[in-house]
Design a protein around this motif. Sequence first.
Motif, PDB file in Angstrom:
ATOM      1  N   SER A  15       0.883  -1.148   0.255  1.00 10.75           N
ATOM      2  CA  SER A  15      -0.090  -0.068  -0.116  1.00 10.75           C
ATOM      3  C   SER A  15       1.009   1.128   0.092  1.00 10.75           C
ATOM      4  CB  SER A  15      -0.948  -0.061   1.229  1.00 10.75           C
ATOM      5  OG  SER A  15      -1.734   0.932   1.125  1.00 10.75           O
ATOM      6  N   LEU A  16       1.990   1.291   0.818  1.00 12.98           N
ATOM      7  CA  LEU A  16       2.800   2.406   0.920  1.00 12.98           C
ATOM      8  C   LEU A  16       3.550   2.599  -0.509  1.00 12.98           C
ATOM      9  CD1 LEU A  16       4.318   1.823   4.361  1.00 12.98           C
ATOM     10  CD2 LEU A  16       3.056   3.757   3.857  1.00 12.98           C
ATOM     11  N   LEU A  17       3.924   1.470  -1.109  1.00 11.22           N
ATOM     12  CA  LEU A  17       4.552   1.719  -2.312  1.00 11.22           C
ATOM     13  C   LEU A  17       3.850   2.114  -3.549  1.00 11.22           C
ATOM     14  CD1 LEU A  17       6.954  -1.448  -2.182  1.00 11.22           C
ATOM     15  CD2 LEU A  17       7.733   0.854  -2.202  1.00 11.22           C
ATOM     16  N   GLN A  18       2.350   1.874  -3.551  1.00  8.20           N
ATOM     17  CA  GLN A  18       1.591   2.304  -4.350  1.00  8.20           C
ATOM     18  C   GLN A  18       1.314   3.720  -4.498  1.00  8.20           C
ATOM     19  OE1 GLN A  18      -1.914  -0.288  -5.931  1.00  8.20           O
ATOM     20  NE2 GLN A  18      -1.979  -0.469  -3.849  1.00  8.20           N
ATOM     21  N   ASN A  19       1.615   4.218  -3.060  1.00 12.46           N
ATOM     22  CA  ASN A  19       1.242   5.747  -2.931  1.00 12.46           C
ATOM     23  C   ASN A  19       2.389   6.532  -3.090  1.00 12.46           C
ATOM     24  OD1 ASN A  19      -1.661   6.100  -2.125  1.00 12.46           O
ATOM     25  ND2 ASN A  19      -0.852   5.063  -0.253  1.00 12.46           N
ATOM     26  N   ASP A  20       3.819   5.961  -3.087  1.00 16.07           N
ATOM     27  CA  ASP A  20       4.872   6.754  -3.329  1.00 16.07           C
ATOM     28  C   ASP A  20       5.898   5.618  -3.245  1.00 16.07           C
ATOM     29  OD1 ASP A  20       6.994   8.515  -3.391  1.00 16.07           O
ATOM     30  OD2 ASP A  20       6.698   9.591  -1.590  1.00 16.07           O
ATOM     31  N   ALA A  21       6.271   5.272  -4.075  1.00 13.70           N
ATOM     32  CA  ALA A  21       7.510   4.243  -4.351  1.00 13.70           C
ATOM     33  C   ALA A  21       8.925   5.046  -4.343  1.00 13.70           C
ATOM     34  CB  ALA A  21       7.465   3.626  -5.872  1.00 13.70           C
ATOM     35  N   SER A  22       9.012   6.208  -4.179  1.00 16.62           N
ATOM     36  CA  SER A  22      10.306   7.015  -4.009  1.00 16.62           C
ATOM     37  C   SER A  22      10.574   6.913  -2.344  1.00 16.62           C
ATOM     38  CB  SER A  22      10.076   8.297  -4.653  1.00 16.62           C
ATOM     39  OG  SER A  22       9.392   9.263  -3.920  1.00 16.62           O
ATOM     40  N   LEU A  23       9.842   6.595  -1.799  1.00 16.43           N
ATOM     41  CA  LEU A  23      10.140   6.607  -0.201  1.00 16.43           C
ATOM     42  C   LEU A  23      11.258   5.718  -0.028  1.00 16.43           C
ATOM     43  CD1 LEU A  23       6.624   5.946   1.346  1.00 16.43           C
ATOM     44  CD2 LEU A  23       8.036   8.162   1.474  1.00 16.43           C
ATOM     45  N   SER A  24      12.126   6.248   0.844  1.00 17.65           N
ATOM     46  CA  SER A  24      13.627   5.546   1.359  1.00 17.65           C
ATOM     47  C   SER A  24      13.131   4.259   2.137  1.00 17.65           C
ATOM     48  CB  SER A  24      14.421   6.248   2.295  1.00 17.65           C
ATOM     49  OG  SER A  24      13.687   6.560   3.150  1.00 17.65           O
ATOM     50  N   ASN A  25      14.153   3.351   2.095  1.00 13.50           N
ATOM     51  CA  ASN A  25      13.585   1.910   2.750  1.00 13.50           C
ATOM     52  C   ASN A  25      13.443   2.271   4.348  1.00 13.50           C
ATOM     53  OD1 ASN A  25      13.273  -1.136   2.914  1.00 13.50           O
ATOM     54  ND2 ASN A  25      15.200  -0.858   4.231  1.00 13.50           N
ATOM     55  N   LYS A  26      14.359   3.271   4.968  1.00 12.03           N
ATOM     56  CA  LYS A  26      14.272   3.489   6.147  1.00 12.03           C
ATOM     57  C   LYS A  26      12.848   4.183   6.424  1.00 12.03           C
ATOM     58  CE  LYS A  26      16.164   6.409   9.893  1.00 12.03           C
ATOM     59  NZ  LYS A  26      16.884   7.557  10.059  1.00 12.03           N
ATOM     60  N   ARG A  27      12.350   5.028   5.545  1.00 12.09           N
ATOM     61  CA  ARG A  27      10.862   5.828   5.875  1.00 12.09           C
ATOM     62  C   ARG A  27       9.797   4.510   5.618  1.00 12.09           C
ATOM     63  NH1 ARG A  27       7.797   8.456   8.678  1.00 12.09           N
ATOM     64  NH2 ARG A  27       6.265   9.585   7.832  1.00 12.09           N
ATOM     65  N   LEU A  28       9.965   3.635   4.625  1.00 13.24           N
ATOM     66  CA  LEU A  28       9.088   2.687   4.355  1.00 13.24           C
ATOM     67  C   LEU A  28       8.946   1.723   5.643  1.00 13.24           C
ATOM     68  CD1 LEU A  28       9.619   1.469   0.765  1.00 13.24           C
ATOM     69  CD2 LEU A  28       7.482   2.356   1.515  1.00 13.24           C
ATOM     70  N   ALA A  29      10.188   1.301   6.212  1.00 12.61           N
ATOM     71  CA  ALA A  29      10.140   0.418   7.602  1.00 12.61           C
ATOM     72  C   ALA A  29       9.417   1.244   8.632  1.00 12.61           C
ATOM     73  CB  ALA A  29      11.685   0.166   7.854  1.00 12.61           C
ATOM     74  N   GLU A  30       9.526   2.564   8.779  1.00 10.32           N
ATOM     75  CA  GLU A  30       8.935   3.141   9.915  1.00 10.32           C
ATOM     76  C   GLU A  30       7.363   3.036   9.471  1.00 10.32           C
ATOM     77  OE1 GLU A  30      10.438   7.071   9.699  1.00 10.32           O
ATOM     78  OE2 GLU A  30      12.514   6.575  10.341  1.00 10.32           O
ATOM     79  N   LEU A  31       7.218   3.553   8.500  1.00  9.86           N
ATOM     80  CA  LEU A  31       5.549   3.449   8.194  1.00  9.86           C
ATOM     81  C   LEU A  31       5.047   2.322   8.147  1.00  9.86           C
ATOM     82  CD1 LEU A  31       5.601   6.219   5.198  1.00  9.86           C
ATOM     83  CD2 LEU A  31       4.600   6.618   7.640  1.00  9.86           C
ATOM     84  N   ALA A  32       5.634   1.082   7.909  1.00  6.83           N
ATOM     85  CA  ALA A  32       5.000  -0.258   7.790  1.00  6.83           C
ATOM     86  C   ALA A  32       5.417  -1.037   9.429  1.00  6.83           C
ATOM     87  CB  ALA A  32       5.601  -1.149   6.796  1.00  6.83           C
ATOM     88  N   HIS A  33       5.921  -0.383  10.183  1.00  8.28           N
ATOM     89  CA  HIS A  33       6.367  -0.681  11.482  1.00  8.28           C
ATOM     90  C   HIS A  33       7.209  -2.170  11.334  1.00  8.28           C
ATOM     91  CE1 HIS A  33       3.163   2.189  12.482  1.00  8.28           C
ATOM     92  NE2 HIS A  33       2.495   1.689  11.850  1.00  8.28           N
TER      93      HIS A  33
END
Length: 159
Positions: A15-33
């Motif tokens: 879901s996060l990648l569909q909204n913004d695939a440019s997020l850093s891995n660190k930010r993706l990890a934070e948002l995905a818990h």
Amino acid sequence: MESIELDEADLRLLSLLQNDASLSNKRLAELAHVSPPTSLRRIKRLHALGLIERQVALLQPDRLAALTGHGLTALVEITLERQGAEQLQAFEDRAVADPAVQQCYRVSPGPDFVLVVHSRDMPDHLALSQRLFTSDANVRNVKAFFSLRRAKFDPRLPI
């Protein structure tokens, strides 16, 4: 088809990648818990499973048009004379190979295909029509609907 199991963390990452695939891995990890290594490992797995087809930049057509011109977007219905598996596949192969075809759907009932095509201008659209439709003796009917305004475009899938 192989059995694929997804948990809540996988679904959050998708879901996060569909909204913004440019997020850093660190930010993706934070948002995905999840931890950054877990995020990276899971995203690689999702790619390997084919759930993530590719990552692209979506261009804003009205802003780009100021630089390159609007062009023409058309939704085109195509009905073939003969709908055997070989004829359907032959037309589909030709359509998806053409760079002017942005989307190609085999549909039922009604026409056999619906295409979304983009052309620079009317002469370019005419060349596309001759290339894909007029030169194919199996094409029985073509209806083109030209877009006047795009009210919504959202490639995200519900998760």
